[in-house]
Design a protein around this motif. Structure first.
Motif, PDB file in Angstrom:
ATOM      1  N   VAL A 273      35.181  28.732  43.672  1.00 35.96           N
ATOM      2  CA  VAL A 273      36.105  29.856  43.540  1.00 35.96           C
ATOM      3  C   VAL A 273      37.167  29.480  42.517  1.00 35.96           C
ATOM      4  O   VAL A 273      37.378  28.309  42.197  1.00 35.96           O
ATOM      5  N   ASP A 274      37.834  30.492  41.998  1.00 33.46           N
ATOM      6  CA  ASP A 274      39.020  30.257  41.190  1.00 33.46           C
ATOM      7  C   ASP A 274      40.044  31.336  41.521  1.00 33.46           C
ATOM      8  O   ASP A 274      39.927  32.013  42.538  1.00 33.46           O
ATOM      9  N   ARG A 275      41.051  31.472  40.701  1.00 36.97           N
ATOM     10  CA  ARG A 275      42.048  32.532  40.886  1.00 36.97           C
ATOM     11  C   ARG A 275      42.313  33.207  39.551  1.00 36.97           C
ATOM     12  O   ARG A 275      42.021  32.654  38.484  1.00 36.97           O
ATOM     13  N   GLU A 276      42.858  34.394  39.616  1.00 38.62           N
ATOM     14  CA  GLU A 276      43.234  35.094  38.397  1.00 38.62           C
ATOM     15  C   GLU A 276      44.452  34.416  37.771  1.00 38.62           C
ATOM     16  O   GLU A 276      45.334  33.914  38.479  1.00 38.62           O
ATOM     17  N   PRO A 277      44.525  34.381  36.454  1.00 37.21           N
ATOM     18  CA  PRO A 277      45.682  33.769  35.788  1.00 37.21           C
ATOM     19  C   PRO A 277      46.984  34.486  36.143  1.00 37.21           C
ATOM     20  O   PRO A 277      47.007  35.694  36.362  1.00 37.21           O
ATOM     21  N   LEU A 278      48.050  33.705  36.189  1.00 35.58           N
ATOM     22  CA  LEU A 278      49.389  34.235  36.437  1.00 35.58           C
ATOM     23  C   LEU A 278      50.162  34.340  35.131  1.00 35.58           C
ATOM     24  O   LEU A 278      49.870  33.638  34.161  1.00 35.58           O
ATOM     25  N   GLU A 279      51.179  35.180  35.123  1.00 36.84           N
ATOM     26  CA  GLU A 279      52.049  35.303  33.951  1.00 36.84           C
ATOM     27  C   GLU A 279      53.160  34.267  33.959  1.00 36.84           C
ATOM     28  O   GLU A 279      53.755  33.978  32.921  1.00 36.84           O
ATOM     29  N   THR A 280      53.473  33.712  35.125  1.00 41.09           N
ATOM     30  CA  THR A 280      54.498  32.683  35.225  1.00 41.09           C
ATOM     31  C   THR A 280      54.181  31.794  36.416  1.00 41.09           C
ATOM     32  O   THR A 280      53.587  32.247  37.407  1.00 41.09           O
ATOM     33  N   TYR A 281      54.573  30.528  36.311  1.00 38.61           N
ATOM     34  CA  TYR A 281      54.388  29.581  37.408  1.00 38.61           C
ATOM     35  C   TYR A 281      55.698  29.261  38.116  1.00 38.61           C
ATOM     36  O   TYR A 281      55.727  28.391  38.994  1.00 38.61           O
ATOM     37  N   VAL A 343      51.428  27.955  30.668  1.00 32.83           N
ATOM     38  CA  VAL A 343      50.751  29.189  31.082  1.00 32.83           C
ATOM     39  C   VAL A 343      49.687  29.632  30.080  1.00 32.83           C
ATOM     40  O   VAL A 343      48.542  29.905  30.474  1.00 32.83           O
ATOM     41  N   PRO A 344      49.990  29.708  28.769  1.00 38.72           N
ATOM     42  CA  PRO A 344      48.945  30.177  27.844  1.00 38.72           C
ATOM     43  C   PRO A 344      47.719  29.274  27.829  1.00 38.72           C
ATOM     44  O   PRO A 344      46.579  29.754  27.851  1.00 38.72           O
ATOM     45  N   GLN A 345      47.935  27.969  27.790  1.00 37.89           N
ATOM     46  CA  GLN A 345      46.804  27.052  27.684  1.00 37.89           C
ATOM     47  C   GLN A 345      45.994  27.002  28.981  1.00 37.89           C
ATOM     48  O   GLN A 345      44.757  27.085  28.957  1.00 37.89           O
ATOM     49  N   ALA A 346      46.661  26.881  30.113  1.00 32.52           N
ATOM     50  CA  ALA A 346      45.931  26.805  31.379  1.00 32.52           C
ATOM     51  C   ALA A 346      45.206  28.114  31.675  1.00 32.52           C
ATOM     52  O   ALA A 346      44.092  28.102  32.219  1.00 32.52           O
ATOM     53  N   SER A 347      45.805  29.237  31.317  1.00 30.20           N
ATOM     54  CA  SER A 347      45.140  30.526  31.517  1.00 30.20           C
ATOM     55  C   SER A 347      43.896  30.630  30.640  1.00 30.20           C
ATOM     56  O   SER A 347      42.870  31.177  31.063  1.00 30.20           O
ATOM     57  N   ARG A 348      43.984  30.107  29.431  1.00 28.94           N
ATOM     58  CA  ARG A 348      42.821  30.126  28.547  1.00 28.94           C
ATOM     59  C   ARG A 348      41.711  29.238  29.108  1.00 28.94           C
ATOM     60  O   ARG A 348      40.526  29.568  29.013  1.00 28.94           O
ATOM     61  N   VAL A 349      42.080  28.108  29.683  1.00 31.27           N
ATOM     62  CA  VAL A 349      41.080  27.249  30.324  1.00 31.27           C
ATOM     63  C   VAL A 349      40.397  27.994  31.467  1.00 31.27           C
ATOM     64  O   VAL A 349      39.169  27.932  31.618  1.00 31.27           O
ATOM     65  N   GLN A 350      41.169  28.715  32.279  1.00 31.69           N
ATOM     66  CA  GLN A 350      40.573  29.485  33.368  1.00 31.69           C
ATOM     67  C   GLN A 350      39.561  30.494  32.845  1.00 31.69           C
ATOM     68  O   GLN A 350      38.427  30.592  33.352  1.00 31.69           O
ATOM     69  N   ALA A 351      39.950  31.271  31.837  1.00 27.63           N
ATOM     70  CA  ALA A 351      39.080  32.328  31.317  1.00 27.63           C
ATOM     71  C   ALA A 351      37.853  31.750  30.627  1.00 27.63           C
ATOM     72  O   ALA A 351      36.728  32.244  30.796  1.00 27.63           O
ATOM     73  N   THR A 352      38.041  30.689  29.841  1.00 27.59           N
ATOM     74  CA  THR A 352      36.936  30.120  29.095  1.00 27.59           C
ATOM     75  C   THR A 352      35.954  29.404  30.015  1.00 27.59           C
ATOM     76  O   THR A 352      34.747  29.405  29.779  1.00 27.59           O
ATOM     77  N   SER A 353      36.456  28.806  31.086  1.00 22.14           N
ATOM     78  CA  SER A 353      35.566  28.172  32.054  1.00 22.14           C
ATOM     79  C   SER A 353      34.593  29.178  32.644  1.00 22.14           C
ATOM     80  O   SER A 353      33.404  28.885  32.834  1.00 22.14           O
ATOM     81  N   ARG A 354      35.081  30.368  32.928  1.00 17.89           N
ATOM     82  CA  ARG A 354      34.192  31.407  33.449  1.00 17.89           C
ATOM     83  C   ARG A 354      33.093  31.729  32.437  1.00 17.89           C
ATOM     84  O   ARG A 354      31.920  31.870  32.800  1.00 17.89           O
ATOM     85  N   PHE A 355      33.474  31.838  31.179  1.00 16.09           N
ATOM     86  CA  PHE A 355      32.496  32.172  30.146  1.00 16.09           C
ATOM     87  C   PHE A 355      31.420  31.105  30.023  1.00 16.09           C
ATOM     88  O   PHE A 355      30.226  31.404  29.953  1.00 16.09           O
ATOM     89  N   TRP A 356      31.837  29.838  29.972  1.00 18.05           N
ATOM     90  CA  TRP A 356      30.857  28.764  29.827  1.00 18.05           C
ATOM     91  C   TRP A 356      29.899  28.741  31.012  1.00 18.05           C
ATOM     92  O   TRP A 356      28.702  28.474  30.859  1.00 18.05           O
ATOM     93  N   GLY A 357      30.413  28.990  32.214  1.00 13.94           N
ATOM     94  CA  GLY A 357      29.534  29.030  33.374  1.00 13.94           C
ATOM     95  C   GLY A 357      28.479  30.114  33.258  1.00 13.94           C
ATOM     96  O   GLY A 357      27.309  29.912  33.606  1.00 13.94           O
TER      97      GLY A 357
END
Length: 413
Positions: A273-281, A343-357
């Motif tokens: 599982v993962d979570r949707e990216p946040l706009e702020t931590y 936030v920008p970099q970690a969110s990009r990692v979240q989104a790109t990880s989904r794509f690679w999978g």
């Protein structure tokens, strides 16, 4: 009652890593960990050159490096046919990014970070301390445990994992299931039944599944991870992802894959599982880090590493405030810088990880042919797909190679 500058909830790799980096900067830290001991699961993790470079910058790499294994190649193969598709050159990673690609046992990393944190003289780790509530009082924070203990500090860093109490309090968002399950395990070298090149980290890609193998602890252990999409989950069944499905999904594959999965000797899997990216931590004097902030799927092998990058950013920005006590404006400034960096970099990692999978697990004939063709024709020294993650590049270079505009657009998007 315990008073400290920074309270950290969660004694995993992210929390202890942050404590070490803060402690090395002279900041007092109290870590609250719910379990009786600091421990991580008995399997491996990967640290890309972006992470090992940061560990060098933080001055802790040399202590941890003897526990690492440095593969020479990241190899990609078809799990059904055994076809060798391509590899990435880890020696060249060091030329380009200034550091190596490393793998190591998760618990080895955690214990090394904990030893380093305690050695600073500024970090207190309290075990069997389950956090039940927290509060931001404006000029300080407080945390209470199930035993009735209270810890106060100037800021609270929530490193309490994907089911974080702080995140649940703030957002109430649910985890995003994928229907995939992961089985992980290690094999000692004397139990290996086939040949394996310990210079390689090998990814086998199959229909709705993948299998990863790499060496740990100077090649004395083989780490293995089997991931598959559960047919029972797709049918809507409550009981899914069991060992029977694991065995069934990996039957009839290329022999080293089928035999490797049999060697896992696992009785349970981990739903992915993962979570949707946040706009702020951040909010007030409280910040999320690690999985609490940006739980991600494993396909870029960045989960633990991204949590360590969080700790480095927080330590740098909080240390810039001086000894304290820190005013609301100072905390806001430090946390804003953390947000801007992470936030920008970690969110990009979240989104790109989904794509690679999605790309690894394609299961139609045409899609498999296209995936294998793309992997086979990529110039391994053309880094346009990796610079955003592993950079900055210290040396430009490479021969150019195949055009990947479509794939790059999808990845970046």
């Amino acid at each position: 009652m315990t008073d400290t500058q920074v309270v950290i909830t969660g004694g995993g790799i992210g929390g202890i890593g942050a404590a070490l980096m803060l402690g090395r900067r002279g900041i007092s830290v109290t870590v609250l960990e719910r379990d009786p001991e600091l421990t991580e699961g008995g399997f491996g993790l990967q640290l890309g050159p972006n992470i090992t470079r940061m560990l060098k910058r933080e001055g802790v790499f040399d202590e941890i490096a003897p526990l690492m294994v440095f593969p020479k190649r990241l190899a990609f193969r078809n799990a059904t046919t055994g076809a060798f598709l391509n590899y990435l050159d880890c020696d060249d990673f060091e030329r380009r990014y200034g550091s190596r690609y490393a793998v190591m046992h998760r618990n080895d990393l955690l214990q090394a970070l904990a030893r380093g944190a305690r050695a600073t003289g500024n970090v207190t780790i309290i075990n069997s301390a389950k956090v039940t509530e927290f509060a931001d009082h404006g000029d300080h924070v407080s945390v209470r445990t199930d035993a009735g203990a209270e810890v106060t500090g100037q800021v609270l860093l929530a490193a309490d994992g994907i089911h974080s109490l702080v995140r649940r309090t703030w957002h109430g968002d649910a985890v995003v299931p994928t229907g995939y399950v992961a089985y992980r395990g290690t094999l000692p070298e004397d139990r290996l039944t086939g040949e394996f090149d310990f210079n390689d980290l090998t990814l086998w890609m199959g229909p709705g599944l993948h299998f990863i193998q790499y060496g740990l602890r100077d090649g004395h252990e083989l780490n293995q991870v089997a991931v598959f999409r559960s047919p029972a989950y797709e049918r809507g069944e409550e009981d899914w992802g069991g060992v029977d499905e694991l065995s069934e999904r990996f039957q009839g594959l290329f022999p080293p894959v089928e035999e490797g999965v049999k060697g896992l000797s696992m009785v349970r899997g981990w739903p992915m599982v993962d979570r949707e990216p946040l706009e702020t931590y951040v909010r007030g004097r409280v910040a999320l880090l690690g999985d609490a902030a940006h739980a991600t799927l494993q396909y870029l092998a960045q989960g633990a590493g991204q949590s360590l990058l969080d700790g480095s950013s927080l330590a740098t920005n909080l240390a810039a405030l001086g000894d304290g006590p820190w005013s609301d404006d100072e905390v806001a400034r430090a946390f804003a810088a953390y947000d801007a960096e992470r936030v920008p970099q970690a969110s990009r990692v979240q989104a790109t990880s989904r794509f690679w999978g999605e790309m690894w697990h394609v299961d139609t004939v045409g899609a498999v042919m296209l995936r294998d063709h793309l992997f086979a024709t990529i110039d391994r020294y053309d880094y346009k797909l990796y610079d955003w993650l592993y950079g900055p590049a210290l040396e430009e270079g490479g021969a150019g190679g195949a055009s990947l505009d479509a794939l790059e657009t999808a990845t970046v998007g």
